[in-house]
Design a protein around this motif. Structure first.
Motif, mmCIF file in Angstrom:
data_model
loop_
_atom_site.group_PDB
_atom_site.id
_atom_site.type_symbol
_atom_site.label_atom_id
_atom_site.label_comp_id
_atom_site.label_asym_id
_atom_site.label_seq_id
_atom_site.Cartn_x
_atom_site.Cartn_y
_atom_site.Cartn_z
ATOM 1 N N VAL A 165 0.838 -1.205 0.000
ATOM 2 C CA VAL A 165 0.000 0.000 0.000
ATOM 3 C C VAL A 165 0.870 1.251 0.000
ATOM 4 O O VAL A 165 0.619 2.222 -0.728
ATOM 5 C CB VAL A 165 -0.966 -0.013 1.203
ATOM 6 C CG1 VAL A 165 -1.655 1.338 1.322
ATOM 7 C CG2 VAL A 165 -1.983 -1.105 1.041
ATOM 8 N N LEU A 166 1.937 1.240 0.828
ATOM 9 C CA LEU A 166 2.824 2.404 0.896
ATOM 10 C C LEU A 166 3.513 2.653 -0.456
ATOM 11 O O LEU A 166 3.637 3.789 -0.902
ATOM 12 C CB LEU A 166 3.875 2.196 1.990
ATOM 13 C CG LEU A 166 3.350 2.273 3.435
ATOM 14 C CD1 LEU A 166 4.444 1.900 4.427
ATOM 15 C CD2 LEU A 166 2.808 3.662 3.740
ATOM 16 N N VAL A 167 3.953 1.549 -1.101
ATOM 17 C CA VAL A 167 4.592 1.686 -2.425
ATOM 18 C C VAL A 167 3.628 2.306 -3.419
ATOM 19 O O VAL A 167 3.967 3.195 -4.209
ATOM 20 C CB VAL A 167 5.097 0.320 -2.925
ATOM 21 C CG1 VAL A 167 5.509 0.411 -4.397
ATOM 22 C CG2 VAL A 167 6.270 -0.148 -2.084
ATOM 23 N N SER A 168 2.377 1.854 -3.403
ATOM 24 C CA SER A 168 1.365 2.386 -4.306
ATOM 25 C C SER A 168 1.155 3.866 -4.087
ATOM 26 O O SER A 168 1.035 4.643 -5.030
ATOM 27 C CB SER A 168 0.050 1.623 -4.122
ATOM 28 O OG SER A 168 -0.960 2.184 -4.921
ATOM 29 N N VAL A 169 1.125 4.284 -2.817
ATOM 30 C CA VAL A 169 0.928 5.699 -2.503
ATOM 31 C C VAL A 169 2.096 6.533 -3.023
ATOM 32 O O VAL A 169 1.929 7.600 -3.609
ATOM 33 C CB VAL A 169 0.748 5.891 -0.969
ATOM 34 C CG1 VAL A 169 0.783 7.368 -0.625
ATOM 35 C CG2 VAL A 169 -0.548 5.251 -0.526
ATOM 36 N N VAL A 170 3.314 5.985 -2.786
ATOM 37 C CA VAL A 170 4.497 6.728 -3.226
ATOM 38 C C VAL A 170 4.509 6.888 -4.748
ATOM 39 O O VAL A 170 4.744 7.964 -5.283
ATOM 40 C CB VAL A 170 5.776 5.998 -2.751
ATOM 41 C CG1 VAL A 170 7.011 6.624 -3.401
ATOM 42 C CG2 VAL A 170 5.881 6.066 -1.234
ATOM 43 N N VAL A 171 4.225 5.779 -5.468
ATOM 44 C CA VAL A 171 4.222 5.841 -6.941
ATOM 45 C C VAL A 171 3.187 6.822 -7.443
ATOM 46 O O VAL A 171 3.435 7.643 -8.324
ATOM 47 C CB VAL A 171 3.979 4.443 -7.534
ATOM 48 C CG1 VAL A 171 3.747 4.519 -9.022
ATOM 49 C CG2 VAL A 171 5.176 3.531 -7.235
ATOM 50 N N ASN A 172 1.982 6.754 -6.886
ATOM 51 C CA ASN A 172 0.929 7.667 -7.332
ATOM 52 C C ASN A 172 1.263 9.108 -7.009
ATOM 53 O O ASN A 172 0.905 10.018 -7.749
ATOM 54 C CB ASN A 172 -0.403 7.284 -6.681
ATOM 55 C CG ASN A 172 -0.967 6.004 -7.283
ATOM 56 O OD1 ASN A 172 -0.712 5.704 -8.424
ATOM 57 N ND2 ASN A 172 -1.714 5.242 -6.470
ATOM 58 N N SER A 173 1.974 9.328 -5.898
ATOM 59 C CA SER A 173 2.329 10.704 -5.546
ATOM 60 C C SER A 173 3.368 11.267 -6.502
ATOM 61 O O SER A 173 3.493 12.461 -6.655
ATOM 62 C CB SER A 173 2.860 10.759 -4.112
ATOM 63 O OG SER A 173 4.103 10.074 -4.033
ATOM 64 N N GLN A 174 4.164 10.366 -7.171
ATOM 65 C CA GLN A 174 5.179 10.829 -8.124
ATOM 66 C C GLN A 174 4.645 10.840 -9.558
ATOM 67 O O GLN A 174 5.366 11.068 -10.495
ATOM 68 C CB GLN A 174 6.408 9.945 -8.031
ATOM 69 C CG GLN A 174 7.115 10.099 -6.675
ATOM 70 C CD GLN A 174 8.400 9.309 -6.605
ATOM 71 O OE1 GLN A 174 8.788 8.690 -7.583
ATOM 72 N NE2 GLN A 174 9.036 9.335 -5.459
ATOM 73 N N GLN A 175 3.398 10.524 -9.755
ATOM 74 C CA GLN A 175 2.778 10.597 -11.082
ATOM 75 C C GLN A 175 1.519 11.445 -10.967
ATOM 76 O O GLN A 175 0.404 10.954 -11.112
ATOM 77 C CB GLN A 175 2.448 9.204 -11.609
ATOM 78 C CG GLN A 175 2.004 9.228 -13.071
ATOM 79 C CD GLN A 175 1.530 7.869 -13.510
ATOM 80 O OE1 GLN A 175 1.461 6.945 -12.728
ATOM 81 N NE2 GLN A 175 1.175 7.760 -14.759
ATOM 82 N N PRO A 176 1.697 12.752 -10.691
ATOM 83 C CA PRO A 176 0.536 13.615 -10.479
ATOM 84 C C PRO A 176 -0.210 13.816 -11.785
ATOM 85 O O PRO A 176 0.304 13.600 -12.867
ATOM 86 C CB PRO A 176 1.164 14.916 -9.990
ATOM 87 C CG PRO A 176 2.538 14.923 -10.586
ATOM 88 C CD PRO A 176 2.976 13.499 -10.632
ATOM 89 N N THR A 177 -1.424 14.239 -11.684
ATOM 90 C CA THR A 177 -2.220 14.499 -12.879
ATOM 91 C C THR A 177 -1.706 15.729 -13.624
ATOM 92 O O THR A 177 -1.960 15.880 -14.806
ATOM 93 C CB THR A 177 -3.687 14.728 -12.485
ATOM 94 O OG1 THR A 177 -3.757 15.802 -11.540
ATOM 95 C CG2 THR A 177 -4.264 13.469 -11.855
ATOM 96 N N PHE A 178 -0.988 16.586 -12.939
ATOM 97 C CA PHE A 178 -0.448 17.791 -13.592
ATOM 98 C C PHE A 178 1.077 17.718 -13.524
ATOM 99 O O PHE A 178 1.694 18.160 -12.564
ATOM 100 C CB PHE A 178 -0.961 19.048 -12.868
ATOM 101 C CG PHE A 178 -0.595 20.322 -13.592
ATOM 102 C CD1 PHE A 178 -1.226 20.639 -14.776
ATOM 103 C CD2 PHE A 178 0.385 21.177 -13.101
ATOM 104 C CE1 PHE A 178 -0.897 21.798 -15.451
ATOM 105 C CE2 PHE A 178 0.711 22.334 -13.766
ATOM 106 C CZ PHE A 178 0.064 22.650 -14.950
ATOM 107 N N ASN A 179 1.680 17.061 -14.525
ATOM 108 C CA ASN A 179 3.122 16.838 -14.557
ATOM 109 C C ASN A 179 3.829 18.110 -15.011
ATOM 110 O O ASN A 179 3.523 18.668 -16.061
ATOM 111 C CB ASN A 179 3.427 15.690 -15.528
ATOM 112 C CG ASN A 179 4.856 15.233 -15.438
ATOM 113 O OD1 ASN A 179 5.775 16.034 -15.475
ATOM 114 N ND2 ASN A 179 5.028 13.912 -15.323
ATOM 115 N N ASP A 180 4.836 18.571 -14.228
ATOM 116 C CA ASP A 180 5.557 19.800 -14.549
ATOM 117 C C ASP A 180 6.312 19.674 -15.871
ATOM 118 O O ASP A 180 6.485 20.651 -16.595
ATOM 119 C CB ASP A 180 6.539 20.120 -13.417
ATOM 120 C CG ASP A 180 6.868 21.606 -13.357
ATOM 121 O OD1 ASP A 180 5.976 22.414 -13.668
ATOM 122 O OD2 ASP A 180 8.013 21.948 -13.014
#
Length: 965
Positions: free
Chosen positions: A10-25
């Protein structure tokens, strides 16, 4: 335990999703970057701002874990525009490669602030301006940078020396000047350094020996002077070394013998002197050695035989003496050898044939003996790879080997300017792949063998200045690719074979100074590629062919044939004329018959008399018409321009809407008032000159400013007003300090004026030729005129403008001695660039016109201007006109100079007013450049950009220190 694993997932999933935001710089940065580009081929169509990340976009690579952009490869996509700031958002970018596009503008200094960048490649674009001084000040982890093949100027920034992470630097093919940064040798990790093709000058500082990892260094085509660094041998890992085309001098440093890993050394085109040291043979890994165009002397080192991996050897244009060492038979891998233009003696080396080299150039030495011996002594299998054999300009004697056909792969065979005698062997027909055969300037006799037709790939055949006799063989028609046929100055007899007319690729034919008889085949007029056809000084008769090249064939090319006739030789051909028209004075007015009572004076009128009467009447009518028109124009001019006053740069018609007596005056900058100028337009006292497109007058405006006004005399050919104005405005935007500026124009349906800046010191023609007013130009003034003219033409060609009418009367000199090219692009005002119209408009440019003007199937390009420039160069240096008419001869300048160069008398051609006070090391290369530019074949002429670069290289380093008077 299972619970811990689930929590971890679950923690890995959260981390990955947090690094793939819907608004990528990175998406925002790349879209911003794309907005500043022009993408003509829609290569970036996949770039969409609606995507969450750019990882599937064209040219984009991402980190598979973080989805952040790590590499951007957009090479060769025809993109244009600027390298925008959007890239600065790509904070994890490691590789930025935008090479081979059309990007413009300056280099963004902030690019190097992307701390993760390791590779920057912006080569092959049109970037301009300076390399920012602070670009390398904070270079992070930057390892490789390439700004090659752009338009960068200024100096190499000092900050480069502080970027210790650099491994590869490439600034080649720009316009970078100044000296090397003093700390450049501090880059201890540098492996590749390329600054070739620039204007960098000064000495090469010591310290290069600190670069222990250096593998490749290329300083070629710059302006470095002094000696090679003594410590260069400490770069023990060096593979490739290139210091060619500089001003380096002295001898080779002994430390170079430690470069045992080196595979390529090029020192071409410097001023190195002395003997080549024997230690050169210790560089046993050498594959390419180029020491050409220096001042090396002494014997060719015997130790060269130790270089068993050597593939290419170039020792040409030095002062080597003695024979080539027999030890070179051990260079088993040698493919190309050029030792031409030296003082070598001895025989043709037999090992050259045994090694199976591809190319052997030994011309311009004093080799003796016979070629037959080494050729017969070698194995037939060793001939298979020989493609180029040039033994010209030696002292070889004997006969051409009868087994010549064993050279089955030969492409070029040149034995000209030797002492060969005997006949041409029939085996010459076995040279199926040979494209060039030159046996000129020997003592060959006998006939041209009919087997020559077997050389089916032949493009150039030169047999001039021998003692050949017999007929021109008809079998030569089998050489269908033939472009050049030179058989002049022999004892050939018989007629010219009609079959020659089937050689549709022929461009240059010279059969002059023979004993040819008969008439010229009429079919020769169908040779559409023909540029030169010289049959002078034979015994030919009859009418010259009509059409094609023969309509404009020079008189000198047919002179010395008393029985030839036609308009070119100003000799009428015998023909059956119709009987004269006789009006019988006894004839009756009635239909029936005659009346004996009416005696009138007999009237006999021939057709020629009627034509003469008609022509006279036509001339009288024309004179009356011109007089009436002139009066009309003078009166309309006195009315229309007198009230024209305009300020600003916008189109504005000063005329009432419906009044045809008023015209339209447009100035591109400043104010204009023609009040004072109207009278001058018709005042011969203000006339400056006349050309193919019009008459030029000097006019002083109310503000005291002088302008030159060209009154166009091609009104019947001018485009519509809309097209005329569009073309003139394009010309008005062209601004360069070596071009005469177009300031404005005036339009009516019957009168068109072009307004130019006034250039005070008159034309180059006046300075070179104009009687008592002739100026004694110094060498430096002449060189600057040539260079400035070249720069002006190069700029025109960059703007896609062909001059069409280059000549010394169109080169104006300003008060500071700078040349300004005038009358450029005026052919664009004509409805079509028709050759007949162009030829009639610029026929005053006799001698400057490229030969392709006479050939309708050859495209008119910028190379026409290059031809005219080449003739102009020769005119400036010799002080002679392009074509001069002597008492019983016509002298073509380019032919005269080319002949003098071949005879070693070229310095005699330089203008006597210089009193031998000129640098031969500049003058002779400039003459050679002029001859190359004036080549008959367009593809042999360089581009004007190349001409400028060559002239700047020719210019001596001491230029400007001491003026040559």
């Amino acid at each position: 335990m299972l619970l811990k694993v689930l929590v971890f997932l679950v923690l890995v999933s959260v981390v990955v999703n947090s690094q793939q935001p819907t608004f990528n710089d990175d998406v925002l940065g790349l879209i911003f970057f794309k907005a500043g580009l022009d993408d003509p081929n829609a290569k970036l169509q996949s770039w969409s701002e609606d995507d969450n990340d750019p990882c599937n976009w064209m040219g984009v690579k991402c980190d598979p874990t973080t989805y952040r952009v790590t590499e951007l490869h957009l090479d060769g996509l025809s993109l244009s525009g600027h390298v925008g700031r959007g890239l600065l958002r790509l904070q994890f970018l490691q590789v930025l490669s935008l090479s081979n596009n059309n990007l413009t503008g300056p280099i963004n200094s902030e690019l190097s602030h992307i701390g993760s960048l390791k590779v920057i490649d912006l080569s092959g674009n049109s970037l301009s301006g300076l390399i920012p001084d602070d670009f390398f000040a904070q270079c992070g982890s930057l390892g490789s940078v390439s700004f090659a093949r752009n338009n960068l100027t200024g100096q190499i920034p000092d900050s480069l020396s502080s970027c210790s992470t650099l491994v590869a630097v490439n600034f080649s093919s720009n316009q970078i000047s100044g000296q090397l940064p003093s700390g450049i040798w501090f880059l201890r990790g540098l492996q590749s350094l390329d600054i070739s093709g620039n204007l960098v000058e000064g000495d090469i500082p010591e310290g290069i020996g600190n670069l222990y990892d250096l593998r490749q260094i290329d300083f070629g085509n710059n302006r470095f002077s002094g000696r090679l660094p003594e410590d260069i041998g400490s770069c023990s890992q060096l593979k490739s070394l290139d210091f060619s085309e500089n001003y380096l001098s002295g001898s080779l440093p002994d430390s170079m013998q430690r470069l045992g890993s080196c595979t390529s050394i090029s020192l071409r085109g410097n001023s190195f002197r002395g003997q080549v040291p024997d230690w050169i043979g210790e560089l046993t890994n050498l594959e390419s050695l180029d020491l050409s165009a220096n001042n090396f002397s002494g014997r060719v080192p015997f130790s060269l035989g130790n270089l068993q991996f050597l593939r290419k050897l170039d020792l040409s244009m030095n002062q080597f003496t003695g024979a080539l060492p027999e030890s070179m038979a051990n260079c088993f891998n040698l493919l190309a050898m050029d030792v031409s233009q030296n003082l070598l003696t001895g025989n043709v080396p037999s090992w050259m044939f045994k090694l199976g080299v591809n190319s052997a150039l030994i011309s311009g030495n004093t080799l003796i003996g016979k070629m037959e011996s080494p050729l017969l002594a070698s194995r037939v299998s060793s001939y298979q790879s020989l493609q180029i054999l040039d033994l010209s300009s030696n002292a070889l004697s004997g006969e051409i080997p009868s087994n010549l056909g064993v050279l089955s792969s030969l492409i070029l065979f040149n034995m000209s300017r030797n002492h060969l005698f005997g006949s041409i062997p029939s085996s010459i027909g076995e040279l199926k792949t040979t494209e060039v055969i030159d046996l000129s300037d020997n003592w060959l006799n006998g006939s041209i063998p009919s087997e020559i037709g077997g050389a089916v790939s032949l493009k150039e055949l030169s047999l001039q200045r021998n003692f050949l006799s017999g007929k021109v063989p008809t079998q030569i028609v089998n050489c269908s690719s033939l472009t050049t046929l030179i058989l002049s100055q022999n004892n050939l007899s018989g007629s010219i074979p009609p079959a020659i007319a089937n050689l549709s690729n022929l461009q240059y034919v010279d059969l002059s100074l023979n004993d040819l008889t008969g008439s010229l085949p009429k079919e020769l007029a169908n040779l559409s590629q023909l540029m030169s056809f010289n049959i002078s000084h034979n015994h030919l008769r009859g009418e010259l062919p009509l059409g094609g090249f023969f309509n404009t064939i020079p008189t000198s090319s047919v002179s010395g044939n008393p029985s030839l006739c036609g308009s070119v030789v100003n000799r009428s051909c015998p023909a059956v004329h119709p009987k004269p028209i006789v009006l019988n004075p006894n004839s009756s007015d009635s239909i029936g018959g005659s009346s004996p009572n009416h005696h009138r004076k007999k009237i006999v009128l021939s057709i020629s008399a009627l034509i003469a009467i008609g022509a006279a009447a036509f001339i009288v009518i024309g004179v009356v018409a011109v007089t009436v028109l002139n009066i009309h124009v003078r009166s309309s001019m006195s009315r229309a321009p007198a009230t024209l006053t305009l300020s600003g740069g916008e189109d504005f018609s000063c005329s009432p809407a419906n009044d045809p007596n008023y015209g339209k005056l447009v100035m591109f900058s400043g104010d204009a008032d023609f009040d004072a100028g109207a009278h001058a337009l018709l005042n011969k006292d203000c006339e400056l000159g006349r050309g193919g497109f019009g008459v030029v007058y000097r006019t002083i405006l109310r503000d005291g400013r002088s302008v030159a006004i060209k009154k166009l005399t091609v009104s019947s050919l001018i485009k519509s007003q809309e097209e005329f104005e569009r073309e003139v405005k394009k010309l008005g935007k062209i601004r360069h300090h070596n071009l005469v500026a177009l300031e404005g124009y005036y339009w009516t349906s019957s009168l068109q004026l072009l307004i130019f800046e006034f250039v005070s010191s008159g034309s180059l023609y006046k300075h070179l030729h104009d009687g008592p007013g002739r100026t004694c130009l110094s060498w430096r003034q002449r060189f600057n005129i040539i260079l400035g003219t070249a720069k002006g033409l190069a700029y025109l060609h960059r703007m896609n403008v062909i001059h069409y009418n280059l000549k010394s009367t169109n080169i104006l000199i300003d008060s500071s001695g700078e040349p300004k090219v005038g009358d450029f692009g005026l052919a664009r005002l004509l409805p079509t660039l028709d050759r007949c119209i162009l030829s009639s408009k610029i026929q005053s440019a006799l001698g400057y016109m490229a030969p392709e003007f006479a050939c309708k199937t050859v495209k008119i390009t910028e190379k026409c201007d290059v031809y005219g420039f080449g003739v102009l160069v020769l005119e400036v240096i010799t002080g002679k006109r392009p074509v001069e008419y002597m008492e019983d001869d016509v002298v073509v300048l380019s032919d005269m100079v080319r002949g003098a160069l071949e005879d070693g008398r070229v310095e005699e051609c330089i203008d006597g007013s210089l009193r031998s006070n000129f640098p031969a090391e500049e003058a002779i290369p400039v003459i050679k450049l002029g001859l190359i530019c004036a080549s008959q074949v367009p593809s042999n002429r360089p581009d004007m950009e190349e001409v400028v670069n060559i002239l700047e290289l020719i210019q001596c380093p001491s230029d400007g220190q001491e003026e040559l008077e």
